[in-house]
Scaffold this motif. Structure first.
Motif, short mmCIF file in Angstrom:
data_model
loop_
_atom_site.label_atom_id
_atom_site.label_comp_id
_atom_site.label_asym_id
_atom_site.label_seq_id
_atom_site.Cartn_x
_atom_site.Cartn_y
_atom_site.Cartn_z
N ARG A 49 0.84 -1.21 0.00
CA ARG A 49 0.00 0.00 0.00
C ARG A 49 0.87 1.25 0.00
NH1 ARG A 49 -4.70 -1.88 4.30
NH2 ARG A 49 -6.09 -2.83 2.76
N THR A 54 -1.43 4.09 -1.81
CA THR A 54 -2.69 4.07 -1.03
C THR A 54 -2.43 4.63 0.37
OG1 THR A 54 -3.40 2.14 -2.26
CG2 THR A 54 -4.57 2.57 -0.23
N ILE A 82 -2.35 -2.50 -10.48
CA ILE A 82 -2.38 -2.90 -9.08
C ILE A 82 -3.55 -3.85 -8.83
CG2 ILE A 82 -2.48 -2.06 -6.69
CD1 ILE A 82 -1.57 0.72 -7.90
N PRO A 84 -5.03 -5.25 -5.56
CA PRO A 84 -4.99 -5.33 -4.09
C PRO A 84 -5.51 -6.68 -3.59
CG PRO A 84 -6.29 -3.45 -4.85
CD PRO A 84 -6.05 -4.32 -6.02
N MET A 86 -7.54 -7.32 -1.14
CA MET A 86 -8.98 -7.29 -0.92
C MET A 86 -9.70 -6.61 -2.07
SD MET A 86 -9.46 -8.86 1.74
CE MET A 86 -8.75 -9.41 3.29
N ASN A 88 -11.67 -5.97 -5.37
CA ASN A 88 -12.66 -6.76 -6.09
C ASN A 88 -13.11 -5.99 -7.31
OD1 ASN A 88 -14.34 -8.87 -6.60
ND2 ASN A 88 -15.33 -8.83 -4.61
N ASN A 146 -9.90 -9.24 -12.56
CA ASN A 146 -9.12 -8.30 -11.76
C ASN A 146 -7.74 -8.06 -12.38
OD1 ASN A 146 -8.88 -6.71 -9.51
ND2 ASN A 146 -9.22 -8.37 -8.05
N PHE B 79 -18.10 -4.10 -0.59
CA PHE B 79 -17.93 -4.97 -1.77
C PHE B 79 -16.46 -5.11 -2.16
CE2 PHE B 79 -22.31 -3.21 -3.15
CZ PHE B 79 -22.96 -4.19 -2.41
N ARG B 80 -15.58 -4.47 -1.40
CA ARG B 80 -14.13 -4.54 -1.59
C ARG B 80 -13.66 -3.98 -2.94
NH1 ARG B 80 -12.38 -6.65 2.72
NH2 ARG B 80 -13.32 -8.37 3.84
N THR B 81 -14.38 -2.96 -3.42
CA THR B 81 -13.96 -2.32 -4.67
C THR B 81 -13.24 -1.00 -4.39
OG1 THR B 81 -16.17 -1.36 -4.79
CG2 THR B 81 -15.77 -3.30 -6.13
N GLU B 83 -10.56 -0.22 -2.49
CA GLU B 83 -9.10 -0.19 -2.59
C GLU B 83 -8.66 -0.25 -4.06
OE1 GLU B 83 -7.02 -2.75 0.09
OE2 GLU B 83 -5.08 -1.98 -0.54
N ARG B 84 -9.46 -0.94 -4.86
CA ARG B 84 -9.15 -1.01 -6.29
C ARG B 84 -9.32 0.38 -6.91
NH1 ARG B 84 -12.04 -2.87 -10.75
NH2 ARG B 84 -10.67 -3.71 -12.33
N LEU B 86 -8.94 3.18 -5.39
CA LEU B 86 -7.80 4.00 -4.95
C LEU B 86 -6.53 3.67 -5.72
CD1 LEU B 86 -8.20 3.81 -1.05
CD2 LEU B 86 -8.69 5.77 -2.49
N SER B 87 -6.48 2.47 -6.31
CA SER B 87 -5.27 2.07 -7.03
C SER B 87 -5.17 2.74 -8.41
CB SER B 87 -5.22 0.55 -7.18
OG SER B 87 -6.12 0.13 -8.18
N LEU B 242 -9.49 6.71 5.48
CA LEU B 242 -9.28 5.97 4.24
C LEU B 242 -9.23 4.45 4.45
CD1 LEU B 242 -8.81 6.96 1.34
CD2 LEU B 242 -6.38 6.62 1.70
#
Lengths: 309, 246
Positions: A49, A54, A82, A84, A86, A88, A146, B79-81, B83-84, B86-87, B242
């Motif tokens: 991260r 992040t 990237i 991650p 977790m 999705n 993904n 839904f764990r989207t 962090e994606r 943020l990437s 965050l």
């Protein structure tokens, strides 16, 4: 001298009183597959991260292909793909829509984006299901979407956080194959894992992190050789016996039960094998299997991470 | 703001609209909510529709523009989207602006329908510029409020729902929707001026009925001020929280 694409200097990150990443420094060379190994809670996800912007470090610096991550995170992120741990995909979108959405964030022209998305869908064996909502697909297929989404803009570096986590063997094999393919087409791959076998099969170099500190960093084979002195003998008897209570010899440094086998760590495997044969004869036991094992990357990992516990 | 940021805002807006706003329950809520508000607060009261309608329109704008915004971040986290998201090469502020723009668009579109329906039943001498400005600024302000409310959450939308209701419902009773501002006294009147909804009600009263307590420029200015304040606070709170729920 090989050119480094990721440069990490004295990186530190604390969460209240807990130091998750403790003054780590390392470089990743352009074009290599670098594995970041560590037990759960060692600091792998925090590190990735920090590398991907992040999180912001408390101290230290991260440079991605010469771009300072702290000063210009958006520019640095534009050359990365990237995935991650977790992370999705959007379940209500189709595989095609998910990939196209990712491409839009990188500013790809519409026509080129749809062409690239179609190529990726074929490459990841998803083309037949390109128009079904992602929520109807299996975990393995979702992970493929993904990864495909992270590759849409041809990134120079691909970051994967525990990419095989929770996947079946077939999906793991396919993703391993894809990572090798992505790397062979020029991308640098940085992956975190706690799966030693995965790191051994994929990585050119590995870094081992424990309690926020890097404890070793080298090629898997070099690390293995450095710890060659801790060898082991695997033995299995027809009869069930408790080696730790029935055998008393200084030849065994440590004994681990592994299913119906025992793994015996020793500094002198040859003498231990002879001792076990005599022991079996005296006790009238039948030996099912007896093997001297080379030091595995797992042994190195255990030795390095346990040493600090 | 550079091209990359604008592109990021548009992409986040498009994503939000496609995933969160164009769902049948959300659209039905958006269109039926003003109708139920009308039944609940107009029927049986001795008040003319012409007098009641600007308040209803303001209330509808308030609820629709701030309806989904508080839930987007907790949904994305659960839904764990998130962090994606943020990437991608976008800043947290860009994501927030995208979320605000989506809520704002939803508010404007739904309330154009509500406006059309209202105007079919009554006649006003409309100040068009003030009306369009009011709808746009109101949507912007309340969408920003919605996004601000989302910033304290982890991944449990239910927590946000409670907080959102706690903040939003009292506002309709202190903002001149039911009691004209001119008729308010003392503490209640002071309270009314800390609610952004008050300024929208006043601006819509001006644009539809011609009368208002404040100068329309002042009301518009306060709405812009509240919007900027909500955006600024959202940015700080989102950055601070965050990792909460990731």
């Amino acid at each position: 001298m090989p050119e480094s694409i990721i440069d990490v200097k004295n990186l530190t990150k604390k969460f209240n009183d807990v130091t998750a990443v403790d003054d780590i420094s390392f470089s990743v060379t352009m074009g290599e597959i670098f594995g970041f190994l560590g037990p759960n809670g060692a600091g792998k996800t925090t590190t990735i991260r920090l590398l991907t912007g992040t999180l912001t470090p408390d101290e230290g610096a991260v440079s991605i292909n010469g771009i300072d991550m702290l000063k210009n995170p958006v520019k640095a992120k534009s050359i990365m793909g990237i995935i991650p741990e977790m992370g999705n995909i959007y379940q209500d979108l189709t595989p095609m829509q998910n990939i196209v959405l990712a491409g839009k964030f990188y500013g790809m022209p519409r026509k080129e984006l749809r062409q690239k998305a179609s190529i990726l869908l074929r490459q990841f064996e998803l083309f037949e299901r390109k128009s079904v909502p992602a929520r109807t697909l299996s975990k393995g297929l979702k992970q493929r979407i993904n990864i495909a989404s992270a590759l849409v803009h041809n990134p120079a570096i691909l970051f994967l956080d525990e990419p095989m986590s929770g996947l079946d063997i077939q999906s793991q094999r396919l993703i391993r194959k894809l990572i090798t393919y992505i790397n062979s087409s020029g991308a640098t791959v940085f992956l975190t894992t706690h799966n030693i076998n995965e790191a051994n099969l994929l990585c050119d170099r590995v870094g081992i992190i424990n309690k926020g500190k890097i404890v070793a960093i080298d090629r898997p084979e070099v690390l293995r050789k450095a710890y060659e002195q801790t060898r082991s003998v695997e033995v299995s008897f027809q009869e069930l016996i408790e080696i730790t209570t029935e055998i008393n010899t200084e030849l065994i440094n440590r004994a681990e039960k592994m299913g119906d086998k025992w793994k015996l760590y020793t500094g002198n495997p040859d003498s231990l094998v002879k001792f076990l044969c005599r022991f079996a004869e005296e006790k009238n036991l039948t030996i099912n299997a007896l093997e001297i094992c080379r030091t595995s990357l797992e042994d190195v990992f255990v030795a390095l991470t346990e040493k600090r516990d | 703001m550079n091209t990359r940021a604008i592109r990021g805002i548009i992409t986040v807006t498009e994503k939000d609209i496609r995933i969160y706003y164009t769902k049948a329950p959300v659209l039905i809520f958006g269109l039926l909510f003003p109708f139920f508000m009308f039944i609940a607060f107009y029927m049986g009261r001795k008040i003319s529709f012409q007098e009641f309608y600007p308040g209803l329109l303001a209330m509808s704008l308030f609820f629709t523009a701030s309806s989904v915004g508080p839930l987007i971040t907790p949904w994305e986290k659960s839904f764990r989207t998130y962090e994606r998201l943020l990437s991608f090469p976008v800043t947290v502020f860009t994501i927030l602006l995208g979320d605000i723009a989506a809520g704002m668009l939803f508010g404007v579109i739904v309330n154009v329908v509500v406006l059309g329906a209202g105007l079919a039943f009554t006649h006003y001498s409309i100040q068009y510029f003030a009306l369009i400005l009011g709808i746009i600024l109101g949507s912007f302000c309340f969408s920003s409020l919605g996004v601000f409310l989302s910033s304290f959450s982890g991944r449990a939308p239910s927590n946000v729902m409670m907080m959102s209701s706690l903040v939003r419902f009292p506002m309709i009773f202190i903002s001149g929707v039911f009691i004209p501002l001119q008729g308010m006294q003392g503490f209640l009147k002071s309270l009314a001026f800390i609610s952004p909804l008050t300024y929208l009600v006043d601006l819509l009263n001006y644009s539809l009925r011609g009368g208002s307590l404040l100068h329309p420029v002042a009301s518009a200015g306060v709405l812009v001020g509240f919007s900027l304040l909500f955006m600024y606070c959202s940015h700080l709170a989102h950055k601070k929280n965050l990792l909460k729920g990731l």
